[in-house]
Design an enzyme around this catalytic site. Structure first.
Site, PDB file in Angstrom:
ATOM      1  N   GLU A 283     -46.850 -11.263 -10.103  1.00  0.00           N
ATOM      2  CA  GLU A 283     -46.410 -12.378 -10.939  1.00  0.00           C
ATOM      3  C   GLU A 283     -45.243 -13.178 -10.352  1.00  0.00           C
ATOM      4  O   GLU A 283     -44.124 -13.152 -10.877  1.00  0.00           O
ATOM      5  CB  GLU A 283     -46.018 -11.860 -12.324  1.00  0.00           C
ATOM      6  CG  GLU A 283     -47.152 -11.247 -13.088  1.00  0.00           C
ATOM      7  CD  GLU A 283     -46.773 -10.812 -14.494  1.00  0.00           C
ATOM      8  OE1 GLU A 283     -47.681 -10.683 -15.328  1.00  0.00           O
ATOM      9  OE2 GLU A 283     -45.556 -10.613 -14.749  1.00  0.00           O
TER      10      GLU A 283
ATOM     11  N   GLU B 233     -53.291  -6.646 -15.624  1.00  0.00           N
ATOM     12  CA  GLU B 233     -52.397  -6.298 -16.735  1.00  0.00           C
ATOM     13  C   GLU B 233     -52.936  -6.931 -18.004  1.00  0.00           C
ATOM     14  O   GLU B 233     -53.300  -8.104 -18.019  1.00  0.00           O
ATOM     15  CB  GLU B 233     -50.957  -6.782 -16.510  1.00  0.00           C
ATOM     16  CG  GLU B 233     -50.169  -5.988 -15.501  1.00  0.00           C
ATOM     17  CD  GLU B 233     -48.703  -6.406 -15.454  1.00  0.00           C
ATOM     18  OE1 GLU B 233     -48.204  -6.981 -16.458  1.00  0.00           O
ATOM     19  OE2 GLU B 233     -48.052  -6.180 -14.421  1.00  0.00           O
TER      20      GLU B 233
END
Length: 489
Positions: free
Chosen positions: A190, A381
């Site tokens: 991320e 995720e």
């Protein structure tokens, strides 16, 4: 304002049971090669922060500041995964997971970030990988999950262009040591979050609030993302699958049909969902929606960088938790857009303040899958934080279980519509240190008592286990019943 009920035997909001869920379904609908896993991160779980030669990281430094973390908590012990990884992997295996995604702590293997290697740190990851394989869990190693060595931050960290070389050196070290046994690699976790929250908003390490720092760090992270991929592929040309991961949110305008809000949504999408993805495809940064970004980035870009930012990844890890509603804001230059908090919109939300909106996973899979030459997608995720309480050795996390069921259904929905999605990894395997939120929010399938480090498989983990053994979800009503409640009328 509607929040989740404090007692889980009360009815859950209908948002947990979207009508778009492709019911009935079971594991077999995803195909025999679909990967089922859970994820974790080094700083959030390992602890052992000064153990056996590990160097400090920017999160060790950041958590020493008063007032930046709720209750002034830190990750020095966390879930003690460093000492208890075998117990956690036994629980992961007992659920029937096929894969386990974890990250390495850069400063555990290179205490100064570069140069001298800490062999004892590498030995730990050797043992961890072998323990995964002994339990038939395929390891996916994330090289960078936000815990930059402090020694490199002292040299400018991600704002120093030299970090591209430092990161490549680190990637090569890990590939040489573990590449014979690790089949799946994620380069960076991320980038928009650690760059934006850490260099623009100042709420994550290293705690900077500066537009120039954000742009420099963003550009260097984009370069490092591709360079790390090239470093792995050069050393592991045939044996490894190499990807990277992106945070994303499904975005909708606050006032549909309003030109200002619609334009703000497109600008927010360019920053939050496209900024790091499109350079990997050779498309450059999405400056058409953000013209000012072009001249700001020119300060940091050098000739040939657009080519260096591109890399042919084998997969993209899509990491989605919610949708965001966007409105025009004259107070936020460059993006001219603001996110409307779920708490202000009268919708169900989690302990993180995020709207309960499982369909966002489907929408983001469709968006990323629509890119020409997009690689395979994985959900690396997906999860939800709700209050948990252990009672008589059980954790009845009804809301999390319902969310997990709905999220898995939305992945199948996208897959049935032709999106090349090959896996689902729940966040997270265990409860852990949740960055600026400390130990309050709990995402885990496994409950951790931080005083005793006792582990309890939650009802959400028990459901995951049953699903992976072949349990069938038959209808929205049945899904609601399995969540231990009834769907509101």
């Amino acid at each position: 304002m509607m929040h989740l009920p404090p007692r889980y035997d009360e009815p859950l909001p209908a948002a947990f049971f979207p009508a778009s869920a492709p019911l009935p379904f079971s594991r077999t609908d995803f195909g025999p090669d679909f990967r089922w896993g859970a994820s974790a991160a080094a700083y959030q779980t390992e602890g052992a922060w000064q153990h056996q030669g590990k160097g400090p990281s920017i999160w060790d430094d950041f958590t020493r500041r008063k007032g930046v973390i709720r209750r002034n908590e830190h990750g020095r012990v966390a879930a003690d995964f460093y000492n208890r990884y075998e117990t956690d992997l036994d629980l992961a295996s007992s659920m029937g997971l096929t894969d386990f995604r974890f990250s390495a702590a850069w400063s555990r293997v290179l205490p100064e970030g570069t140069g001298a290697v800490n062999r004892r740190g590498l030995d730990f990851y050797d043992r961890l990988v072998d323990a995964c394989l002994e339990r038939d869990l395929r390891p996916m190693l994330t090289l960078y999950h936000w815990d930059l060595p402090s020694a490199l931050q002292a040299k400018g960290g991600w704002t120093n262009r030299s970090i591209v070389g430092w990161f490549s050196e680190y990637a090569q070290l890990m590939a040489r040591r573990l590449g014979d046994r690790v089949p799946h690699w994620a380069v960076i976790n991320e980038p928009m979050v650690f760059v934006g929250a850490g260099h623009l908003l100042g709420i994550h390490a290293p705690g900077r609030r500066h537009l120039g720092a954000f742009l420099a760090a963003a550009h260097h992270a984009t370069l490092a993302q591709a360079e790390g991929g090239r470093a792995l592929r050069a050393l592991l040309p045939d044996a490894a699958e190499i990807g990277t991961t992106f945070s994303c949110s499904y975005l909708t305008p606050h006032r549909p049909g309003n030109g200002s809000d619609e334009a703000a949504t497109r600008r927010a999408d360019a920053v939050l969902n496209r900024f790091f993805v499109e350079p990997t495809l050779g498309l450059g940064y999405p400056t058409a929606e953000l013209p000012a970004l072009r001249w700001l980035l020119e300060r940091y870009q050098k000739p040939g960088d657009e080519q260096r930012m591109a890399f042919n990844f084998d997969f993209w890890g899509i990491q989605n938790y919610t949708r965001e509603v966007v409105k025009f804001s004259p107070w936020l230059p460059l993006q001219w857009a603001a996110l409307v908090p779920a708490k202000q919109r009268g919708v169900p939300y989690t302990d993180m303040g995020w709207e309960v909106y499982p369909e966002s996973i489907y929408q983001m899979l469709k968006q990323y899958g629509a890119y020409p030459n997009a690689p395979k997608l994985l959900i690396t995720e997906s999860g939800s934080a709700f209050p948990d309480a252990a009672t008589d050795g059980r954790v009845h996390d009804t809301a999390r279980r319902a969310y997990l069921q709905a999220a898995v259904g939305q992945v199948l929905r996208a897959k049935r519509e032709g999106v090349d999605v090959g896996g689902y990894f729940a966040w997270s395997l265990t409860d852990n240190f949740e960055w600026a939120e400390g130990y309050g929010p709990r995402f885990g399938l496994i409950h951790v008592d931080y005083e005793t480090q006792e582990r309890i498989l939650k009802d959400s983990g028990r459901w995951y286990k049953k699903f992976l053994r072949g349990a069938v979800l038959e209808s929205n009503a049945a899904l609601a019943a399995q969540a231990g409640t009834v769907q509101p009328r």
